[in-house]
Design an enzyme around this catalytic site. Structure first.
Site, short mmCIF file in Angstrom:
data_model
loop_
_atom_site.label_atom_id
_atom_site.label_comp_id
_atom_site.label_asym_id
_atom_site.label_seq_id
_atom_site.Cartn_x
_atom_site.Cartn_y
_atom_site.Cartn_z
N LYS A 218 0.83 -1.21 0.00
CA LYS A 218 0.00 0.00 0.00
C LYS A 218 0.86 1.26 0.00
O LYS A 218 0.61 2.20 -0.76
CB LYS A 218 -0.91 -0.01 1.23
CG LYS A 218 -1.71 1.26 1.45
CD LYS A 218 -2.72 1.51 0.35
CE LYS A 218 -3.56 2.72 0.69
NZ LYS A 218 -4.55 3.02 -0.36
N CYS A 272 -3.95 9.66 1.33
CA CYS A 272 -3.13 8.54 0.86
C CYS A 272 -1.80 9.04 0.31
O CYS A 272 -0.77 8.94 0.95
CB CYS A 272 -3.88 7.73 -0.20
SG CYS A 272 -5.24 6.75 0.46
#
Length: 427
Positions: A218, A272
């Site tokens: 991720k 993010c």
């Protein structure tokens, strides 16, 4: 395993769509959020975020009795933790921020109270490497009567895995179903249980690895994007100094069959891409030179935009000697961190607008079609207006987000105004 009841901890931009997706498959879902207002909104069959198709899913799930929201966890067969993972504040600009896992810790402690043998706990929050093991440790500390993977391996009472979300705001409902999932179980049995859970609605592949690799996957995905955007943003600054149209430059360079330069903007936002690379840098500061440099480039871009506004304001005053600075109106188009959403998290557009308002050198209007109320930090300094009102009242237009509504603005609408276009749609 039998997943009769599924609990989602954190009903934000990822948690609520995930809860609704399980409920759409007629699974009993208990959503947990510490914000009572969020709980009340969901229980009314409504949503507190903008995401296409989500409102219909939540309304139907609540009306059919498959989804309810509560403040405290209730017993379930699987728990998905999707809470924020911010950074601790730093006092010096050159310091690398440290991740704040307090939300995960709090969620783990609350879930631990209702755990029973055979339950599955999945961490979805974007986290530094090792966070899943840390979560497992917190759970174990709270429940000495149960066994966990770190001590009992495949025979543990509780299954634990890490499975990061990898969806695009504005397309979450579709991508939750279609995208592949990386499953990082602490043991093989943990991974198998997680796959069984996600396959309730996921049509993409569920690819198994260990928890640490899944955590790093991720972070790597978003750090890669951050580096690519930094290259585009650095190009835009260089081109401005050299009087080159960066949009034309990139368009021409991208005609090369093996070149695909991204588009520059006012910075990088969201919870993010603007955040995740720091997890890597904080854990390996000496080894992550490129990732660190990209973060600095992208963090610098909003400051560059502000200086561009100051220069434009000075030029405007020179061209209009009858006007004072407080006679000039600047319109900031967009506050969200990307186009066509209402998400203001880590938004460079919001940060730029705040800083400009704090300078108090001219009147400022804000156009953000995806919100109805300005954030408290701005509400007393600027006015929220429509596109047409901003165009009618402004001397300088600062384009910060390429919302669909802004792409409809014609060249004639922008005549006799100074334009600063950070997204290249009015250039």
């Amino acid at each position: 395993m039998s997943f009769d009841t599924i609990s989602v901890i954190g009903l934000g931009y990822i948690g609520l769509p995930t809860a609704a997706m399980f409920a759409s498959k007629e699974k009993k879902v208990v959503g947990v959020d510490v914000n009572q207002q969020t709980v009340d909104i969901v229980n009314a069959g409504k949503i507190h975020i903008i995401e296409p198709d989500l409102d219909v899913m939540v309304k139907e799930a609540v009306e059919k009795g498959f989804l309810k929201a509560v403040v405290w966890p209730e017993p379930a067969d699987a728990f998905l933790i999707a809470v924020p993972t911010p950074f601790l504040p730093v006092k010096l600009i050159d310091l690398v921020p440290e991740p704040d896992l307090s939300y995960i810790k709090s969620a783990a402690k609350s879930v631990a109270k209702v755990l029973k043998k055979g339950d599955l706990v999945i961490l979805e929050s974007t986290s530094p490497v090792g966070a899943t093991e840390q979560m497992a440790s917190w759970l174990s500390e709270a429940r000495s009567d149960l066994t966990f993977p770190q001590t009992h391996g495949e025979d543990s009472d509780i299954r634990i895995a890490y499975c990061p979300e990898r969806v695009l705001p504005g397309h979450v409902v579709r991508e939750l179903v279609e995208n592949d999932r990386v499953i990082g179980g602490m043991t093989d049995n943990c991974s198998k249980a997680a796959i069984e859970l996600y396959k309730i609605f996921v049509r993409g592949d569920c690819v198994v690895t260990n928890a640490r690799t899944a955590e790093m996957v991720k972070l790597t995905e978003n750090a890669s994007r951050d580096v690519s955007i930094a290259f585009a943003n650095e190009l835009s600054v260089i081109c401005d100094k050299s009087d080159i149209d960066v949009w034309e430059l990139i368009r021409l360079a991208n005609r090369h069959p093996r070149v695909n330069i991204l588009q520059p903007g006012p910075g990088v936002g969201g919870h993010c891409i603007a955040v995740d690379p720091w997890f890597i840098v904080s854990s390996a500061p000496n080894e992550s030179q490129l990732i660190h440099a990209a973060r600095r480039v992208n963090d610098f871009k909003p400051k560059w935009v502000i200086e561009k506004v100051k220069a434009t304001l000075a030029e405007f005053l020179l061209s209009n000697p009858s006007k004072a600075a407080n006679d000039i109106t600047l319109a900031c188009f967009g506050l969200a961190f990307k186009a066509d959403i209402d998400d203001l998290r880590e938004s460079p557009a919001l940060a730029i607008t705040k800083d400009l308002a704090m300078l108090n050198v001219c009147n400022i209007l804000v156009v953000e079609p995806n919100i109805s109320i300005l954030p408290a930090s701005l509400s007393e300094m600027v006015g929220l207006v429509s596109v047409s009102a901003a165009l009618n009242q402004s001397d300088i237009c600062l384009l910060l987000v390429d919302h669909a509504e802004f792409k409809l603005v014609s060249k004639s609408d922008l005549e006799n105004m100074a334009i600063i276009d950070t997204k290249g749609i009015w250039s």
